[in-house]
Enzyme design. Structure first.
Site, PDB file in Angstrom:
ATOM      1  N   SER A   1       0.825  -1.208   0.000  1.00 54.10           N
ATOM      2  CA  SER A   1       0.000   0.000   0.000  1.00 54.10           C
ATOM      3  C   SER A   1       0.857   1.255   0.000  1.00 54.10           C
ATOM      4  O   SER A   1       0.550   2.243  -0.682  1.00 54.10           O
ATOM      5  CB  SER A   1      -0.917  -0.001   1.226  1.00 54.10           C
ATOM      6  OG  SER A   1      -1.729  -1.153   1.256  1.00 54.10           O
ATOM      7  N   ASN A   2       1.958   1.241   0.762  1.00 50.55           N
ATOM      8  CA  ASN A   2       2.824   2.412   0.830  1.00 50.55           C
ATOM      9  C   ASN A   2       3.698   2.584  -0.398  1.00 50.55           C
ATOM     10  O   ASN A   2       4.333   3.614  -0.568  1.00 50.55           O
ATOM     11  CB  ASN A   2       3.687   2.341   2.091  1.00 50.55           C
ATOM     12  CG  ASN A   2       2.860   2.491   3.341  1.00 50.55           C
ATOM     13  OD1 ASN A   2       2.428   3.577   3.688  1.00 50.55           O
ATOM     14  ND2 ASN A   2       2.602   1.383   4.024  1.00 50.55           N
TER      15      ASN A   2
ATOM     16  N   LYS B   1       0.081 -10.776   6.794  1.00 47.83           N
ATOM     17  CA  LYS B   1       0.277  -9.421   7.299  1.00 47.83           C
ATOM     18  C   LYS B   1      -1.104  -8.887   7.657  1.00 47.83           C
ATOM     19  O   LYS B   1      -1.958  -8.689   6.785  1.00 47.83           O
ATOM     20  CB  LYS B   1       0.917  -8.512   6.251  1.00 47.83           C
ATOM     21  CG  LYS B   1       1.011  -7.053   6.729  1.00 47.83           C
ATOM     22  CD  LYS B   1       1.413  -6.079   5.637  1.00 47.83           C
ATOM     23  CE  LYS B   1       1.417  -4.650   6.188  1.00 47.83           C
ATOM     24  NZ  LYS B   1       1.696  -3.627   5.150  1.00 47.83           N
TER      25      LYS B   1
ATOM     26  N   SER C   1      -3.114  -5.859   9.050  1.00 49.31           N
ATOM     27  CA  SER C   1      -3.064  -4.422   9.324  1.00 49.31           C
ATOM     28  C   SER C   1      -4.310  -3.913  10.019  1.00 49.31           C
ATOM     29  O   SER C   1      -4.472  -2.706  10.198  1.00 49.31           O
ATOM     30  CB  SER C   1      -2.860  -3.653   8.007  1.00 49.31           C
ATOM     31  OG  SER C   1      -1.626  -3.986   7.424  1.00 49.31           O
TER      32      SER C   1
ATOM     33  N   GLY D   1       0.877  -5.476  10.946  1.00 48.15           N
ATOM     34  CA  GLY D   1       0.880  -4.614   9.779  1.00 48.15           C
ATOM     35  C   GLY D   1       1.071  -3.147  10.079  1.00 48.15           C
ATOM     36  O   GLY D   1       0.927  -2.310   9.191  1.00 48.15           O
TER      37      GLY D   1
END
Length: 333
Positions: free
Chosen positions: A83-84, A202, A204, A228
Site C-alpha cells: 500500500s505504501n 500481514k 493491518s 501490519g
C-alpha cells in the site's frame, strides 16, 4: 485517558503474566509450539515507498539511494509494491522493474516480499509468477475487494488456494481493511494456514484479539503472523506475532528493529517506553496523512520521499507542520 495510557493498561496483564512465569529472570518471546517455519519471517520489514520524479516517473536512482541508506539497518527484508508503494498506481512493467531493481541491491540473506494481489484470481496468479521471475522470494497477496459483498470466506479461501497452488514462491496473505473495506475472516486464515505454500499473514487491522487468535489457531501449522503497523507492534509480539511490516520503518527503521530486539530479550519496560514514542508518529504517517505524510517525513530523516502520483495530493504547509510537530514532540526530530 491518553491513547498511550490506554495501550499500556491493556498490555499490562499480558506483560505481567510473562514476568510472573519467570520471576527470577527477564524472559523474552518464547518459541511457539509447532513446526519450525520453512521460511523465517521474524523481524522488521519496511514496505518501501516508491520514489517518483517531479515528472511522475519511477525514479530508480533515488530508489537505489534509499536502499543504500537502509543497508545499515538490520531489517529481516524489504517489501515492495504494498500500500505504501502506491502499488495501484504503477503500470505492470513498472511493478516488475521495481522488484528487479530492489533484488539487485538486496543481499541474498534478506528476503524480498512483493505485492502481487489483483482483483481476479487469474491475474493474481500471472503477476505472482512474474514477480518470482523478477526476483521476489515471497508474494504478498492483498484481498480482492472490488466486489466485496461477494467476498465470502468460501470465495476468499478458493481464491487464495488457487494462488497458493500455482505460485512458484511462498504466499503471505495481506489483510488491510482500511484500504479494502474488507477483513480477511479469521476462520478463512485458519483454513488457509494449512496450505503448504501459504506461510503467513500481514494483518493491518489492528485488532489484537483477532491477531492473537490467529496465532493461537495456527500454532501447529507452518504459518507466521506479522503485525501490519508499528502502532501495535509490541502488543502483537506479546500475543505471539513473528514480526512486523510497518510503514514507519521507512523513517524510523532502527528504532523499530530495537523494539523487536527488546521484545525478544524480554526487556518489556524499555520496549513499552519505546512503543509509546512510536504511536503518534505511526498514526500520522498512516491513518492521519497516509503516503503523502510518509514521503514528507522521509525527507527529514535523510531519505528521498518525493511526490506521490496523482490523485494523491501533497500535504499543505499546515499539515506538514502538524506532522513535523508529531515527530518532534515524541523526540525524533
Amino acid at each position: 485517558m491518553a491513547l498511550s495510557t490506554r495501550l499500556a493498561s491493556s498490555l499490562w496483564p499480558t506483560l505481567a503474566a510473562l514476568r510472573w512465569a519467570a520471576p527470577r529472570q527477564c524472559r523474552g518471546l518464547s518459541t511457539p509450539q509447532g513446526p519450525e517455519p520453512s521460511l523465517d519471517l521474524r523481524g522488521i520489514f519496511p514496505p518501501l515507498a516508491t520514489p517518483f520524479s517531479t515528472t511522475g516517473e519511477v525514479d530508480y536512482a533515488q530508489l537505489e539511494g534509499n536502499l543504500s541508506r537502509y543497508a545499515s539497518i538490520p531489517f529481516r527484508g524489504l517489501v515492495v509494491l504494498g500500500s505504501n508503494g502506491e502499488y495501484p498506481y504503477l503500470a505492470p512493467h513498472e511493478r516488475l522493474e521495481v522488484v528487479s531493481c530492489v533484488r539487485r541491491a538486496l543481499p541474498r540473506d534478506q528476503l524480498l516480499l512483493a505485492g502481487s494481489g489483483c482483483e481476479s484470481t487469474q491475474a493474481t496468479i500471472e503477476l505472482t509468477v512474474n514477480m518470482a521471475e523478477a526476483g521476489a522470494d515471497v508474494a504478498l497477496v492483498v484481498t480482492p475487494c472490488y466486489y466485496r459483498g461477494a467476498m465470502t470466506s468460501a470465495a476468499l479461501i478458493h481464491h487464495y488456494t488457487e494462488v497458493g497452488d500455482a505460485s512458484p514462491i511462498p504466499v503471505v496473505l495481506y489483510s488491510v481493511p482500511a484500504n479494502t473495506g474488507l477483513d480477511l475472516p479469521t476462520e478463512a486464515v485458519v483454513t488457509l494456514a494449512q496450505h503448504p505454500n501459504i506461510i503467513g499473514i500481514k494483518d493491518s487491522g489492528g485488532d489484537i484479539t483477532c491477531l492473537g487468535l490467529m496465532v493461537h489457531k495456527t500454532r501447529q501449522e507452518d504459518f507466521q503472523v506479522l503485525a501490519g503497523s508499528a502502532g501495535f507492534l509490541l502488543a502483537s509480539y506479546a500475543v505471539g506475532a513473528s514480526g512486523g511490516i510497518c510503514a514507519l520503518a521507512n523513517i524510523l527503521g532502527a528504532p523499530l528493529c530495537q523494539l523487536d530486539r527488546l521484545c525478544r530479550k524480554g526487556q518489556w519496560q524499555e520496549a513499552r517506553d519505546l512503543q509509546h514514542r512510536l504511536i503518534e508518529p505511526n498514526t500520522a504517517v498512516t491513518r492521519r496523512f497516509g503516503v503523502p505524510g510518509l514521503k514528507k517525513a522521509m525527507e527529514w530523516f535523510g531519505y528521498y520521499g518525493g511526490p506521490c502520483r496523482a490523485p494523491l495530493a501533497p500535504l499543505s504547509p499546515a499539515q506538514a507542520e502538524e506532522l513535523r510537530n508529531t515527530f518532534s514532540t515524541n523526540g525524533w526530530l
